[in-house]
Design a protein around this motif. Structure first.
Motif, short mmCIF file in Angstrom:
data_model
loop_
_atom_site.label_atom_id
_atom_site.label_comp_id
_atom_site.label_asym_id
_atom_site.label_seq_id
_atom_site.Cartn_x
_atom_site.Cartn_y
_atom_site.Cartn_z
N VAL A 44 0.85 -1.19 0.00
CA VAL A 44 0.00 0.00 0.00
C VAL A 44 0.89 1.24 0.00
CG1 VAL A 44 -0.16 0.01 2.51
CG2 VAL A 44 -1.91 1.19 1.17
N THR A 45 0.45 2.26 -0.72
CA THR A 45 1.17 3.53 -0.76
C THR A 45 0.48 4.53 0.16
OG1 THR A 45 1.84 3.13 -3.06
CG2 THR A 45 1.98 5.39 -2.25
N GLY B 183 2.69 8.82 -0.54
CA GLY B 183 3.75 8.69 -1.53
C GLY B 183 4.83 7.69 -1.20
N VAL B 184 4.70 6.95 -0.07
CA VAL B 184 5.70 5.97 0.35
C VAL B 184 5.07 4.58 0.31
CG1 VAL B 184 7.22 5.23 2.21
CG2 VAL B 184 6.85 7.66 1.80
N LEU B 185 5.80 3.61 -0.23
CA LEU B 185 5.30 2.24 -0.34
C LEU B 185 5.60 1.46 0.94
CD1 LEU B 185 4.00 0.12 -2.27
CD2 LEU B 185 6.33 -0.61 -2.82
N TYR B 186 4.58 0.79 1.47
CA TYR B 186 4.74 -0.09 2.62
C TYR B 186 4.36 -1.51 2.19
CZ TYR B 186 5.16 4.08 5.49
OH TYR B 186 5.57 5.27 6.03
N VAL B 187 5.21 -2.47 2.53
CA VAL B 187 4.97 -3.85 2.12
C VAL B 187 4.83 -4.73 3.36
CG1 VAL B 187 6.23 -3.56 -0.03
CG2 VAL B 187 7.45 -4.34 1.98
N PRO B 188 3.96 -5.74 3.30
CA PRO B 188 3.80 -6.65 4.44
C PRO B 188 5.00 -7.59 4.52
CG PRO B 188 2.44 -7.36 2.60
CD PRO B 188 3.06 -6.06 2.18
N GLU B 189 5.45 -7.83 5.74
CA GLU B 189 6.61 -8.69 5.97
C GLU B 189 6.17 -9.88 6.80
OE1 GLU B 189 11.00 -7.34 6.69
OE2 GLU B 189 10.05 -7.61 8.64
N LYS C 155 7.27 3.46 -10.28
CA LYS C 155 6.25 4.49 -10.07
C LYS C 155 4.85 3.93 -10.32
CE LYS C 155 6.94 8.36 -9.34
NZ LYS C 155 7.06 9.10 -8.06
N VAL C 156 4.72 3.00 -11.26
CA VAL C 156 3.41 2.36 -11.50
C VAL C 156 3.01 1.53 -10.29
CG1 VAL C 156 2.13 0.71 -12.92
CG2 VAL C 156 3.67 2.37 -14.00
N VAL C 157 3.97 0.83 -9.67
CA VAL C 157 3.68 0.04 -8.47
C VAL C 157 3.06 0.93 -7.39
CG1 VAL C 157 4.67 -1.34 -6.61
CG2 VAL C 157 5.47 -1.67 -8.96
N ARG D 47 -2.18 0.74 -5.30
CA ARG D 47 -3.04 0.83 -4.12
C ARG D 47 -2.57 2.00 -3.27
NH1 ARG D 47 -3.62 -3.31 1.02
NH2 ARG D 47 -5.47 -2.36 1.95
N ASP D 48 -3.32 3.07 -3.30
CA ASP D 48 -2.96 4.29 -2.57
C ASP D 48 -4.02 4.56 -1.50
OD1 ASP D 48 -2.39 6.90 -1.68
OD2 ASP D 48 -1.46 7.40 -3.59
N SER D 49 -3.60 4.59 -0.25
CA SER D 49 -4.54 4.82 0.85
C SER D 49 -3.88 5.68 1.91
CB SER D 49 -5.00 3.49 1.46
OG SER D 49 -5.83 3.70 2.59
N SER D 50 -4.20 6.97 1.91
CA SER D 50 -3.57 7.89 2.87
C SER D 50 -3.98 7.61 4.30
CB SER D 50 -3.91 9.33 2.50
OG SER D 50 -5.31 9.53 2.52
N SER D 51 -5.13 6.95 4.50
CA SER D 51 -5.62 6.70 5.87
C SER D 51 -5.36 5.26 6.33
CB SER D 51 -7.12 6.98 5.93
OG SER D 51 -7.84 6.10 5.08
N PHE D 52 -4.50 4.54 5.61
CA PHE D 52 -4.28 3.12 5.92
C PHE D 52 -3.84 2.91 7.37
CE2 PHE D 52 -1.56 -0.71 6.00
CZ PHE D 52 -2.44 -1.64 5.50
N PHE D 53 -2.87 3.69 7.83
CA PHE D 53 -2.39 3.53 9.20
C PHE D 53 -3.25 4.29 10.20
CE2 PHE D 53 1.60 2.78 6.74
CZ PHE D 53 1.74 1.45 7.08
N GLU D 54 -3.91 5.36 9.77
CA GLU D 54 -4.81 6.08 10.66
C GLU D 54 -6.01 5.22 11.04
OE1 GLU D 54 -6.00 9.78 9.02
OE2 GLU D 54 -3.96 10.57 8.83
#
Length: 610
Positions: free
Chosen positions: A165-166, A169-175, A214-216, A220-227
């Motif tokens: 999820v972006t 503007g920063v990509l976060y990946v599940p580990e 940049k396409v990646v 999936r862009d979600s500014s409220s993902f962590f909020e």
């Protein structure tokens, strides 16, 4: 760990490694996998089991469950149709369902395969196997386009139903190994693209790697993902969250949407070093003050640890008038309760206009610590209230577009002097929570211990964290921070020193009921004279009236008497110079002997609220 090579691969070894690490915890999780901290500190598994943690926006997981139901219906319909139609298994939709069944549940696929043969002997199972194999190969082929490569990278970075999820503007990946969401830089993402697809069509130049990366970021862009994540803290292998006024413990998972974890587990164990340090730091000759400040400290620490401090819209001030009273050591100890990546140091002096880069640094933070404020600097009141009040803020990171967010950090300011302010409203002062560090080693002459904070944290951190969780539980139960006589005293002193009008009233006036009155003009003249004699700046007449009538604690109101505006609820002390003494000592009914037709005195008719 090299993110470009390993992040996001859903392999069993990572998950098994995570489980083995969890088994090393001194207090292992119960068979139920979770428990709640009760008021007496005991663990209650049954209560946790009866109220399982709800999924928040499970997204892909819901889609998978829905797909399973749809696939089952397709298979049931296929078995019926196959009795009279040997071509039914070769339809495109059916082939996709059978391929999914083949990959996800091979035993069930073999059962369906046998049922098809029994239903219609004209169905060629060999041709069906080949058709399914061809479909599988075609689906695994990556389209030689930037979008096709981006989707393939996105899939490879996914873990089960959890996809990258972006956020801002920063990509976060599940580990899988840590069960955390890990930030992946653009350069790491480009390296991942190059390692997987380098040399293929449309992917052999630096510009291609950049464009695909940049396409990646757009998939999936979600500014409220962590909020939107559950409020709580990730520890070694557990997640502590807030539910129904209790602190509940769960096995840490990707659904908790945590970016960082603490390298220990809270435990209900003795903390003699920490207890002794707090007792010495907050020792007071005034009964109850030491206990009240320790209680307040635990609530502050727990709010920071769980990330719930923003709910209460308070900024804490630790005040030490002499220096070397334990503020720094206490902050160092409690700093271990919040991951360093979730701690910022942005002074409120930088929250004003044109400070979007500073404001952006508060996004997703849990604790903002300001070591010292300049003595003559003034905090911008409007921006301060906006940040603490949960208003929508606009920040901007270098190289990225502006984004909107709300403050989620607890703010701690440390100072040796009262903070200079330019607003004196109740709403402004209500945002502050004051604590005092009264026992300076410089004043007492006691030696300094530079390694004290490190020794305490190394020896007793699990127990300190447990105390913080209990403090957070109490805070949530009360709905507010505990009362403190120290706070009340410091707040009274601060308001007087920060406001010339407050100080003038304290030195020259008495407060009471409506029988105490003074003409507004006389009050202001005396106030201005006092300011000149004491080197203070006088506020304008209209501003004085506004501050008096809107300060509920003073109980002063304005009315009109004999054609003059008067302040009710206040008058000058007897020692005030006579020429400025505008007190109105007589009763309303003694203005003159005349009375109105209905029997009311003339002064009663003239005395009106303004």
């Amino acid at each position: 760990m090299n993110l470009g090579e390993n992040v996001g691969n859903s392999n069993t070894e990572d998950i098994e490694l995570h489980a083995q690490e969890c088994a090393l915890i001194k207090k292992p999780l119960t068979e139920a996998g979770a428990d709640c901290i009760e008021a007496d500190g005991a663990m209650n598994d049954e209560e946790f089991e009866s109220e399982p943690m709800p999924e928040i926006d499970s997204g892909p997981a819901d889609e998978v469950r829905q797909d399973s139901l749809t696939s089952q219906k397709v298979v049931e319909e296929l078995l019926k149709r196959s009795e009279t139609d040997c071509g039914a298994p070769f339809e495109e939709v059916v082939l996709h369902v059978l391929l999914a069944l083949h990959d996800r549940n091979y035993p069930e696929w073999m059962r369906v395969r046998a049922q098809l043969k029994r239903a219609n002997k004209d169905i060629s199972l060999i041709k069906l196997d080949k058709a399914i194999a061809r479909l599988g190969i075609s689906l695994k082929e990556v389209a030689p386009t930037h979008f096709g490569y981006a989707e393939d990278i996105w899939d490879k970075l996914s873990v089960e139903t959890h996809t990258p999820v972006t956020v801002h503007g920063v990509l976060y990946v599940p580990e899988a190994s840590s069960q955390l969401w890990v930030e992946m830089s653009l350069s790491e993402l480009q390296a991942k693209v190059a390692r997987v697809h380098d040399g293929k069509a449309n992917c052999f130049r630096q510009e291609d790697y950049y464009s695909i990366a940049k396409v990646v970021l757009t998939l999936r862009d979600s500014s409220s993902f962590f909020e939107d994540a559950p409020e709580g803290v990730a520890c070694l292998c557990s997640f502590y969250s807030v539910r129904d006024g209790k602190i509940c413990k769960d096995v840490l998972g990707l659904r908790h949407r945590q970016q960082r974890s603490l390298p220990y587990e809270p435990e209900d164990v003795p903390t003699p070093l920490y207890d002794a340090f707090r007792a010495e730091t907050f020792h007071s000759a005034n009964e109850g003050e030491e206990q009240e400040q320790i209680r307040l400290l635990d609530e502050f620490a727990g709010a920071c640890m769980l990330g719930i401090g923003h709910r209460f819209q308070k900024a804490f001030v630790w005040m030490d008038r002499y220096g070397r009273a334990g503020k720094g050591a206490m902050q160092e100890i409690l700093g271990h309760l919040v991951h360093p990546a979730l701690t910022s140091a942005i002074s409120p002096l930088h929250w004003g206009r044109g400070s979007e880069y500073y404001i952006a640094s508060l996004a997703d933070m849990r604790m903002n610590v300001v070591g010292e404020l300049p003595e003559n600097a003034t905090i911008p009141a409007a921006e301060f209230k906006s940040v603490l009040g949960g208003d929508l803020l606009t920040g901007r990171m270098p190289g990225h577009p502006p984004f909107a967010f709300r403050n989620r950090a607890m703010h701690l300011l440390m100072t040796n002097h009262p903070i200079k302010v330019n607003e004196h409203s109740e709403a402004y002062f209500a945002r502050w929570m004051l604590m005092e560090y009264p026992n300076s080693r410089l004043k007492s002459g006691k030696p300094l211990d530079a390694s004290l904070a490190t020794r305490i944290a190394d020896a007793e951190l699990p127990g300190i964290a447990y105390k913080a969780l209990k403090g957070a539980e109490r805070l949530l139960g009360q709905g507010a921070f505990s009362e403190s006589k120290v706070h009340d005293r410091l707040m009274g002193e601060w308001r007087v020193s920060a406001n010339s009008l407050q100080e003038f009233i304290q030195d020259n006036c008495e407060l009471g009921g409506d029988k105490l009155r003074v003409r507004r003009s006389s009050f202001y003249q005396t106030y201005v004279l006092w300011c000149k004699e004491n080197g203070r700046i006088a506020s304008a007449n209209g501003r004085v009236k506004d501050m008096l009538t809107h300060n509920l604690k003073l109980g002063i109101r304005v009315s009109v008497l004999d054609g003059h505006e008067v302040y009710r609820g206040v008058h000058f002390k007897p020692e005030t110079p006579e020429k400025f003494n505008g007190n109105l000592e007589r009763e309303d009914g003694l203005r003159d002997a005349g009375a109105s037709l209905d029997g009311a005195s003339a002064s009663d008719q003239c005395d009106e609220d303004f």
